[in-house]
Design a protein around this motif. Structure first.
Motif, PDB file in Angstrom:
ATOM      1  N   PRO A  96       0.948  -1.220  -0.021  1.00  0.00           N
ATOM      2  CA  PRO A  96       0.001   0.052  -0.034  1.00  0.00           C
ATOM      3  C   PRO A  96       0.868   1.418  -0.017  1.00  0.00           C
ATOM      4  CG  PRO A  96      -0.245  -1.118   2.063  1.00  0.00           C
ATOM      5  CD  PRO A  96       0.729  -1.931   1.226  1.00  0.00           C
ATOM      6  N   SER A  97       0.234   2.319  -0.565  1.00  0.00           N
ATOM      7  CA  SER A  97       1.108   3.680  -0.695  1.00  0.00           C
ATOM      8  C   SER A  97       0.812   4.396   0.804  1.00  0.00           C
ATOM      9  CB  SER A  97       0.545   4.452  -1.590  1.00  0.00           C
ATOM     10  OG  SER A  97      -0.949   4.556  -1.348  1.00  0.00           O
ATOM     11  N   GLU A  98       1.722   5.264   1.012  1.00  0.00           N
ATOM     12  CA  GLU A  98       1.737   5.893   2.056  1.00  0.00           C
ATOM     13  C   GLU A  98       0.256   6.544   2.328  1.00  0.00           C
ATOM     14  OE1 GLU A  98       3.374   7.297   4.826  1.00  0.00           O
ATOM     15  OE2 GLU A  98       4.396   5.293   4.370  1.00  0.00           O
ATOM     16  N   ILE A  99      -0.479   6.723   1.291  1.00  0.00           N
ATOM     17  CA  ILE A  99      -1.624   7.567   1.371  1.00  0.00           C
ATOM     18  C   ILE A  99      -2.640   6.410   2.046  1.00  0.00           C
ATOM     19  CG2 ILE A  99      -3.983   7.948   0.340  1.00  0.00           C
ATOM     20  CD1 ILE A  99      -2.277   9.515  -1.933  1.00  0.00           C
ATOM     21  N   PHE A 100      -2.571   5.256   1.902  1.00  0.00           N
ATOM     22  CA  PHE A 100      -3.132   4.203   2.217  1.00  0.00           C
ATOM     23  C   PHE A 100      -2.900   4.081   4.068  1.00  0.00           C
ATOM     24  CE2 PHE A 100      -5.098   2.960  -1.792  1.00  0.00           C
ATOM     25  CZ  PHE A 100      -6.243   2.404  -1.389  1.00  0.00           C
ATOM     26  N   LEU A 101      -1.602   3.901   4.046  1.00  0.00           N
ATOM     27  CA  LEU A 101      -1.301   3.594   5.445  1.00  0.00           C
ATOM     28  C   LEU A 101      -1.702   4.752   6.321  1.00  0.00           C
ATOM     29  CD1 LEU A 101       2.129   2.089   4.376  1.00  0.00           C
ATOM     30  CD2 LEU A 101       0.335   0.603   5.302  1.00  0.00           C
ATOM     31  N   ARG A 102      -1.604   6.033   6.096  1.00  0.00           N
ATOM     32  CA  ARG A 102      -1.840   7.015   6.825  1.00  0.00           C
ATOM     33  C   ARG A 102      -3.577   7.054   6.969  1.00  0.00           C
ATOM     34  NH1 ARG A 102       1.892  10.571   4.163  1.00  0.00           N
ATOM     35  NH2 ARG A 102      -0.216  11.519   2.965  1.00  0.00           N
ATOM     36  N   ALA A 103      -4.178   6.808   6.111  1.00  0.00           N
ATOM     37  CA  ALA A 103      -5.726   6.632   6.207  1.00  0.00           C
ATOM     38  C   ALA A 103      -6.019   5.498   7.268  1.00  0.00           C
ATOM     39  CB  ALA A 103      -6.458   6.369   4.832  1.00  0.00           C
ATOM     40  N   GLU A 104      -5.330   4.385   7.000  1.00  0.00           N
ATOM     41  CA  GLU A 104      -5.650   3.064   7.868  1.00  0.00           C
ATOM     42  C   GLU A 104      -5.428   3.657   9.548  1.00  0.00           C
ATOM     43  OE1 GLU A 104      -2.472   0.193   7.861  1.00  0.00           O
ATOM     44  OE2 GLU A 104      -3.778  -1.453   8.618  1.00  0.00           O
ATOM     45  N   ALA A 105      -4.002   4.208   9.496  1.00  0.00           N
ATOM     46  CA  ALA A 105      -3.674   4.643  11.144  1.00  0.00           C
ATOM     47  C   ALA A 105      -4.881   5.622  11.678  1.00  0.00           C
ATOM     48  CB  ALA A 105      -2.315   5.131  11.075  1.00  0.00           C
ATOM     49  N   ALA A 106      -5.179   6.603  10.830  1.00  0.00           N
ATOM     50  CA  ALA A 106      -6.197   7.606  11.221  1.00  0.00           C
ATOM     51  C   ALA A 106      -7.583   6.854  11.410  1.00  0.00           C
ATOM     52  CB  ALA A 106      -6.476   8.600  10.197  1.00  0.00           C
ATOM     53  N   LEU A 107      -8.048   5.964  10.448  1.00  0.00           N
ATOM     54  CA  LEU A 107      -9.168   5.346  10.901  1.00  0.00           C
ATOM     55  C   LEU A 107      -9.168   4.507  12.048  1.00  0.00           C
ATOM     56  CD1 LEU A 107     -12.027   4.913   9.570  1.00  0.00           C
ATOM     57  CD2 LEU A 107     -11.016   3.165   8.021  1.00  0.00           C
ATOM     58  N   VAL A 108      -8.125   3.712  12.113  1.00  0.00           N
ATOM     59  CA  VAL A 108      -8.250   3.018  13.420  1.00  0.00           C
ATOM     60  C   VAL A 108      -8.166   3.582  14.635  1.00  0.00           C
ATOM     61  CG1 VAL A 108      -6.810   1.092  14.533  1.00  0.00           C
ATOM     62  CG2 VAL A 108      -7.096   0.827  12.102  1.00  0.00           C
ATOM     63  N   GLU A 109      -7.450   4.565  14.631  1.00  0.00           N
ATOM     64  CA  GLU A 109      -7.478   5.656  15.861  1.00  0.00           C
ATOM     65  C   GLU A 109      -8.907   6.224  16.029  1.00  0.00           C
ATOM     66  OE1 GLU A 109      -4.469   8.729  15.791  1.00  0.00           O
ATOM     67  OE2 GLU A 109      -5.161   9.662  17.337  1.00  0.00           O
ATOM     68  N   GLY A 110      -9.788   6.511  15.213  1.00  0.00           N
ATOM     69  CA  GLY A 110     -10.849   7.046  15.098  1.00  0.00           C
ATOM     70  C   GLY A 110     -11.912   6.122  15.551  1.00  0.00           C
ATOM     71  N   LEU A 111     -11.761   4.695  15.175  1.00  0.00           N
ATOM     72  CA  LEU A 111     -12.857   3.771  15.442  1.00  0.00           C
ATOM     73  C   LEU A 111     -12.575   3.767  17.085  1.00  0.00           C
ATOM     74  CD1 LEU A 111     -12.275   0.936  12.674  1.00  0.00           C
ATOM     75  CD2 LEU A 111     -14.436   1.641  13.830  1.00  0.00           C
ATOM     76  N   GLU A 112     -11.174   3.524  17.376  1.00  0.00           N
ATOM     77  CA  GLU A 112     -10.854   3.282  18.845  1.00  0.00           C
ATOM     78  C   GLU A 112     -11.539   4.439  19.754  1.00  0.00           C
ATOM     79  OE1 GLU A 112      -6.820   1.703  18.631  1.00  0.00           O
ATOM     80  OE2 GLU A 112      -7.750  -0.233  17.913  1.00  0.00           O
TER      81      GLU A 112
END
Lengths: 398, 398
Positions: free
Chosen positions: B274-290
């Motif tokens: 995955p590109s950086e865009i995906f990895l950053r989005a994933e991290a933010a999304l998981v943080e938001g979910l939690e």
């Protein structure tokens, strides 16, 4: 030149969509409708190619007399529209997400504002009052927001244009038929006493979506129906985890589906030795089917099929209250029928070449049921052609 | 003593149905409604147990203040009603088949005559103006046939009573969750570059219906959704026969279903790096979910979850326009949501123990998409419990 941001994989040619649009516009003119608001997802797809499971929110297609149709729906679904419709991207309009399931605002308020903005709010607007997904509230909101418009009932206006299938459509239906045959073959192989019903349905769904003859399978607009024994009196029960039982008949109502085109096909399996009642009913039903197929010809009427079916059934003492078939083709849940013609004694619609029906004389008696059906296409000459080619009988596994 | 011709396999106890009816009657009284006409199939099933794929024709349940509910529908489907509802057989009424898709008569004329016959035509009648399958024409026909009745908008009146789940319902949802986990495990194993999408969906549907943990699987109210690459911008696309491709993310929106109770669960699989865009989005999304799960507590509000999610996403430069979740439970096509509360900034509904949601912060950007979601239940104390237990991340297969 249409503006398309994404490459399209449209199911049909440009000529096919133009033909459909021209037919619909002519029908609008006959119905005294200036513009048509189409909410039935099967009509939306037939006219524009739109394909997505978004019909649980308010959406629709606006058919205009002199410009390309407009797709209108939820913002996030406009991304699906620009990927699936033949019109230019600028013909896909989204409404804001805070209209979705809101108690304060209704999506139809947004649509009304768009119509006012386009100067279309003083026209005669056809609406599908009794098609799927156009709620009472949607109608009332639109009527209240457009006091200068005349809303006209255009229920099934588009559905009627879909009746005669093009060669392109028949190609899809023949692919769907191969899937239907594969499903029925699997059923005959797998249904045994002691096998849980859900396990058989799991394999049906797998077969349906794997597809057949090198063509992938789409989801059918109705899930498999397979009531057994006395439950077979109830045509629309689904499944549970109980096993098939020796001494019981089960009918299987399924449809193969290719790119939203359906070919329903039903067979009954009896585990054990059927009683005389079943054998007599089977014989009468098969005789009735064959009599019906024989008169399913261009120039004859829908009722001729129903009447031909009824005669041998009545001789066997079986009275059917329900219609014995309906047109088929493109569809979305909750129904794979076209909701226009009904094969019944009072429907005198004249059959035309290219019309397609599910000839569906299910017997749902008080404590048993039997289904042996055929999907058919009306030919230029001669009797109807069946889409599927499997023995027309009740399968007995003893 | 109720008259039952057939043995019943009701999903719930008598006490559970009584509780539901009492709750609904109290809500009717608050809403100034004497009798309630319920057409949403999920509401019909929740109140009576009725289960069948017959919602493509007009049908419904009449809730009375002082007598058992009445099921009303097509004649052939009354056979299904007497097999699935808790009420006595005499509370199931069928209308004649020549009302079905007729241009001359409407089923609501039959219903109106029944109401007149029961002396109920001068009352305040609640109708679900914006629930599924109550068409504009159905409303207009009923209103015309009952000039002495007062029709009152009771959209979602029953849906709101369904919000807090009983222990019996939670048992069903935990069974559904096991199916959801099994589906996701299968996806992670099977999705590979070159595998056609429909083949993966075929296995999903098989897994879903085979069930899990010794419990059979029911059909979900939405088919699997699995757009890849730039198509993942469009949340409601279904599948075709094209293969998964290296370098693309695909999100999988699925739900296990046990006896009509749903537990949706979505994960994203990236094939390749995955590109950086995906990895950053994933991290933010998981943080938001939690962050959202942490505030999903009794006494807090729906908007608190949405706001907690939004903060880390905004820090990552991601703006979501759409709501981030909805209540879940019993449902029928076309939607598995309960259509009451929305997890969004403007919804201040107070969370109660036993409420269940699909916390669903899908990211549908202009040319990519990402879904990592959790179905949850609000607890008496502490943060929400997730129904499923699988890593909360984007799965990368390189």
């Amino acid at each position: 030149m249409l503006n398309h941001r994404f490459a399209k994989d449209l199911p049909f040619t440009e000529g096919e969509y133009k033909r459909r649009l021209a037919k619909t516009r002519a029908a609008m003119e006959r119905a005294g409708v200036d513009i048509l608001w189409v909410t039935d997802p099967s009509n939306m797809a037939w006219l524009t190619g739109y394909d997505g499971w978004s019909f649980y929110v308010h959406q629709g297609v606006l058919v205009l007399p002199d410009a390309d149709p407009v797709w209108w729906g939820r913002n996030q679904d406009s991304n699906g529209a620009i990927r699936t419709v033949w019109m230019g991207d600028d013909r896909c309009i989204g409404y804001a997400d805070n209209y979705v399931q809101s108690t304060e605002r209704h999506p139809m308020q947004d649509l009304a504002q768009r119509l006012i903005g386009m100067g279309l709010d003083k026209l005669r607007i056809g609406v599908e009052l009794d098609n799927y997904y156009f709620s009472a509230k949607a109608y009332m909101t639109l009527a209240a927001e457009l006091p200068n418009a005349k809303l006209i009932d255009a229920t099934a206006l588009v559905n009627w244009q879909r009746g005669v299938k093009s060669e392109e459509e028949l190609v899809f239906m023949r692919r769907a038929a191969k899937i239907s045959e594969k499903i029925v073959d699997g059923l005959i192989e797998r249904v045994e006493p002691g096998v849980p019903k859900n396990e058989v349905v799991a394999e049906v769904q797998r077969d349906a979506i794997m597809g057949a003859d090198g063509h992938w399978g789409d989801y059918a607009a109705i899930v498999p129906l397979l009531p057994s024994g006395s439950d077979a009196a109830a045509p629309h029960l689904t499944w549970d985890g109980r096993p098939f039982v020796k001494g019981e008949a089960t009918f299987f109502e399924i449809a193969g589906c290719y790119r939203r085109y359906h070919v329903p096909f039903c067979r009954t399996i009896f585990l054990g030795q059927p009683s005389e009642i079943f054998l007599r009913a089977e014989a009468a039903l098969v005789e009735g089917l064959e009599a019906g197929l024989e008169v399913a010809r261009a120039g004859n009427r829908a009722c001729d099929i129903a009447n031909a079916l009824a005669a041998p059934l009545e001789s066997a003492g079986i009275e059917r209250g329900a219609r014995c078939g309906y047109p088929i083709g493109i569809s979305y849940p909750p129904d794979w029928g076209e909701r226009t013609i009904s094969l019944r004694a009072e429907d005198e619609t004249v059959l035309e070449p290219g019309m397609t029906f599910h000839f569906m004389p299910g017997l749902w008696m008080s404590d048993w049921g039997l289904e042996i059906t055929e999907s058919i296409v009306i030919k230029e000459d001669g009797a109807a052609e069946t889409f599927c080619n499997r023995p027309r009988k009740m399968f007995v596994k003893d």
